[in-house]
Design an enzyme around this catalytic site. Sequence first.
Site, PDB file in Angstrom:
ATOM      1  N   SER A 104      11.054  23.099   5.953  1.00  0.00           N
ATOM      2  CA  SER A 104      11.858  24.054   6.612  1.00  0.00           C
ATOM      3  C   SER A 104      11.297  25.449   6.214  1.00  0.00           C
ATOM      4  O   SER A 104      11.180  25.870   4.915  1.00  0.00           O
ATOM      5  CB  SER A 104      13.231  24.062   6.226  1.00  0.00           C
ATOM      6  OG  SER A 104      13.964  25.585   6.984  1.00  0.00           O
TER       7      SER A 104
ATOM      8  N   ARG B  63      25.617  26.685  12.888  1.00  0.00           N
ATOM      9  CA  ARG B  63      24.275  26.126  12.080  1.00  0.00           C
ATOM     10  C   ARG B  63      24.477  25.896  10.427  1.00  0.00           C
ATOM     11  O   ARG B  63      25.414  26.853  10.081  1.00  0.00           O
ATOM     12  CB  ARG B  63      23.051  26.601  12.534  1.00  0.00           C
ATOM     13  CG  ARG B  63      22.950  26.477  13.985  1.00  0.00           C
ATOM     14  CD  ARG B  63      21.793  27.225  14.758  1.00  0.00           C
ATOM     15  NE  ARG B  63      20.412  26.585  14.094  1.00  0.00           N
ATOM     16  CZ  ARG B  63      19.413  27.257  14.321  1.00  0.00           C
ATOM     17  NH1 ARG B  63      19.183  28.316  15.004  1.00  0.00           N
ATOM     18  NH2 ARG B  63      18.311  26.561  13.742  1.00  0.00           N
TER      19      ARG B  63
ATOM     20  N   ASP C 120       9.688  22.585  17.344  1.00  0.00           N
ATOM     21  CA  ASP C 120      10.324  23.511  18.561  1.00  0.00           C
ATOM     22  C   ASP C 120       9.799  23.155  19.707  1.00  0.00           C
ATOM     23  O   ASP C 120      10.107  23.551  20.814  1.00  0.00           O
ATOM     24  CB  ASP C 120      10.257  24.933  18.266  1.00  0.00           C
ATOM     25  CG  ASP C 120      10.816  25.505  17.255  1.00  0.00           C
ATOM     26  OD1 ASP C 120      11.814  24.956  16.755  1.00  0.00           O
ATOM     27  OD2 ASP C 120      10.427  26.525  16.736  1.00  0.00           O
TER      28      ASP C 120
ATOM     29  N   ARG D  77      15.122  26.561  24.734  1.00  0.00           N
ATOM     30  CA  ARG D  77      14.126  25.840  24.767  1.00  0.00           C
ATOM     31  C   ARG D  77      14.515  24.454  25.581  1.00  0.00           C
ATOM     32  O   ARG D  77      13.672  23.884  26.264  1.00  0.00           O
ATOM     33  CB  ARG D  77      13.386  25.307  23.474  1.00  0.00           C
ATOM     34  CG  ARG D  77      13.015  26.361  22.558  1.00  0.00           C
ATOM     35  CD  ARG D  77      12.174  25.945  21.359  1.00  0.00           C
ATOM     36  NE  ARG D  77      11.913  27.235  20.339  1.00  0.00           N
ATOM     37  CZ  ARG D  77      11.345  28.153  20.687  1.00  0.00           C
ATOM     38  NH1 ARG D  77      10.505  28.227  21.744  1.00  0.00           N
ATOM     39  NH2 ARG D  77      11.162  29.164  19.678  1.00  0.00           N
TER      40      ARG D  77
ATOM     41  N   GLY E 205      18.530  31.919  13.777  1.00  0.00           N
ATOM     42  CA  GLY E 205      18.592  31.291  12.615  1.00  0.00           C
ATOM     43  C   GLY E 205      17.718  32.099  11.661  1.00  0.00           C
ATOM     44  O   GLY E 205      17.944  32.052  10.466  1.00  0.00           O
TER      45      GLY E 205
ATOM     46  N   ARG F 220       8.831  38.047  10.848  1.00  0.00           N
ATOM     47  CA  ARG F 220       8.543  38.302   9.534  1.00  0.00           C
ATOM     48  C   ARG F 220       7.860  39.680   9.305  1.00  0.00           C
ATOM     49  O   ARG F 220       7.929  40.432   8.434  1.00  0.00           O
ATOM     50  CB  ARG F 220       7.610  37.089   9.262  1.00  0.00           C
ATOM     51  CG  ARG F 220       8.233  36.119   8.777  1.00  0.00           C
ATOM     52  CD  ARG F 220       7.300  34.658   8.928  1.00  0.00           C
ATOM     53  NE  ARG F 220       7.825  33.536   8.370  1.00  0.00           N
ATOM     54  CZ  ARG F 220       8.953  32.792   9.180  1.00  0.00           C
ATOM     55  NH1 ARG F 220       9.189  33.020  10.307  1.00  0.00           N
ATOM     56  NH2 ARG F 220       9.199  31.678   8.887  1.00  0.00           N
TER      57      ARG F 220
HETATM   58  C1  S3P Z   1      11.223  29.079  12.118  1.00  0.00           C
HETATM   59  C2  S3P Z   1      11.291  27.717  11.534  1.00  0.00           C
HETATM   60  C3  S3P Z   1      11.906  26.576  12.079  1.00  0.00           C
HETATM   61  C4  S3P Z   1      11.903  26.695  13.688  1.00  0.00           C
HETATM   62  C5  S3P Z   1      12.396  27.983  14.060  1.00  0.00           C
HETATM   63  C6  S3P Z   1      11.718  28.937  13.377  1.00  0.00           C
HETATM   64  C7  S3P Z   1      10.873  30.108  11.530  1.00  0.00           C
HETATM   65  O1  S3P Z   1      13.055  26.385  11.795  1.00  0.00           O
HETATM   66  O2  S3P Z   1      12.613  25.391  13.943  1.00  0.00           O
HETATM   67  O3  S3P Z   1      12.513  28.133  15.358  1.00  0.00           O
HETATM   68  O4  S3P Z   1      10.475  31.086  12.176  1.00  0.00           O
HETATM   69  O5  S3P Z   1      10.661  29.997  10.036  1.00  0.00           O
HETATM   70  P1  S3P Z   1      13.241  25.511  10.254  1.00  0.00           P
HETATM   71  O6  S3P Z   1      12.939  26.279   9.243  1.00  0.00           O
HETATM   72  O7  S3P Z   1      14.733  25.454  10.297  1.00  0.00           O
HETATM   73  O8  S3P Z   1      12.630  24.043  10.431  1.00  0.00           O
END
Ligand code: S3P
Length: 443
Positions: free
Chosen positions: A167, A122, A313, A393, A94, A27
Amino acid sequence: MILVTAPIDAPLRGTLQPAGDKSISHRALIMATLASGQSRIADLLDSEDVHATASACRQLGARIEVEDGVLQVTGTGESGLSAPAGVLDMGNSGTAMRLFSGVLAAQDFNSELIGDESLSRRPMRRIVEPLTRMGARIETTDSGTAPLRITGRPGLQGLDFDLPVASAQVKSCLLLAGLYATGITRVAEPQLSRDHTERMLPVFGVPLQPGCGVQGGSRLTAADIRVPADISSAAFFICAAAMIPGSDVTLRNVGINPSRDGILRFMQAAGADVEALNRRMFGQEPVADIRVRYSEDIRGADIPEEWIPSLIDELPIIMALAAVIPGTTRIRGAAELRVKESDRLAVMAQGLARLGVALQEYEDGIDIDGGQLGIPQDELNDGAHVDGAGDHRCAMSFCILGQLAPAQLRVGGCSHIGTSYPGFSRHLQQLGGQVAPAGGGHD
Ligand code: S3P
C-alpha cells in the site's frame, strides 16, 4: 448524478492529455508545504480530492497562489506548520487522510481529520497501528475508521515496518512520519506499490536511505514539479479505444512509472495494439504518449497476482473491457478492491451482471467471460440502469462500457467523477464518445 450513454456509431479518434496524476499531485502539495521556500507545481490535477489536500495545506500555514496556471506554494518548513483552526476535511480522499496523518502525528498541536461517507467507512487501522508503534496517539471510531483525532506528539521513534499488504498510502504515511522520528524509518512491502513518494523526496532534498527508508530530522527544500497525466485516468480511454472497432487514440504526457504500468502489461498480454511513444522524464517520473489502435486480436487474459499493485486502480475499467472482448479474464489477489472508495469487486460484478455478462465473483477477484452486452427486457424502452455507487472509477468504467451497450445506459452514482477526473465526459465526447448528463447540460 446520472450520466447517460448511447451506443457509439463511429470509432474513437483523437489526441488529448488526460487529467493530471492524482497521487503525484497530493504528494507535491504536501511536500511543498513541508519545504522551506517557494515550490512551483505545473499541471497539478484540478480535482476535488486535490482541492481537499490544498485546503488542508493552507489551513496548516502554506501559501498557495496560481500564476500562469502554475501553482506557487510557499512552504512553512518542516517544523513551521501551524495548528489548523478547525477540522481538516479530506473529502473522498484516502490518500489525503493517510498521508496527512503521518505528518500530523508528529506535530506539537492536535488535529482532527474527517471525510465524506465513503472515506468514513474505509479502514484506518492500517496506519494507526504502525504510527502508534512510533509513539503516535490517534483515536478512531470503534470500527477503526475516521474521524481521526490526532494528539500531536513531537519525538516519534523510527520504525522498521513490514507492510502486510502492498500500500503506497501506508508506506507514504510512515515515511512522512519518519521525517520527524528519531533514527531511520524503513518500510518493506510484499510487492512494490507506487513509489512516487520515494522518487519525490530526493527532489525536495531528502535522500532515500537504503531499503526504502528516511532519516529523521531531514529537511525539505522547495522544488519544481511537473505533474504527468494520470495513467489511471488515461486507462479509461486506453481500454475504450481497445474495445471500440476502428479506434485510434493518442494520450499525451502519461506517467508510465513502472510501479503503475500494469495496465500496459495487461494490454500487451491481451493482444491489444498499445504503444508508448516519445518516452522521456518529467523530473524523476517517466512519461510517454500512449497510442492505442483497435485490434481484432484482443482477448481476455489472466492477471498475475504480482501485477495487482501496479494496476490496482485500473481494475474496474479492465473488468469493463473484459466484459466485451472474447475469452476469459481472471483477476485474483485483489481483495484490496473491497476497501476502496466502494467495494469495487461487488459494484462492478453487479453492474456487469445486469448487462448479462457471465462472471464469477470471488473474495479476492473475479472471472469474466467476455461477449456481447445485453439489456434487461424490462429496461429496453428507457435504457438500462447500472450504479456506479458514488465511486468515480466504477462510474467512469460503466460510461465507457455503455459505448458498446445495445441501447442507452443510465449510469447512476456519477457525482464523484470530479474527485479524480472533472473533464471526463468532455474528453470522452471529444474523442467521439456518446455520453451526457441525464436531462442535458454539462456534468
Ligand atoms: C494511492 C495508493 C493506492 C491507490 C490510491 C492512491 C496513493 O491505494 O489505490 O488510489 O496515492 O498512494 P493503497 O495505498 O491503499 O493501495
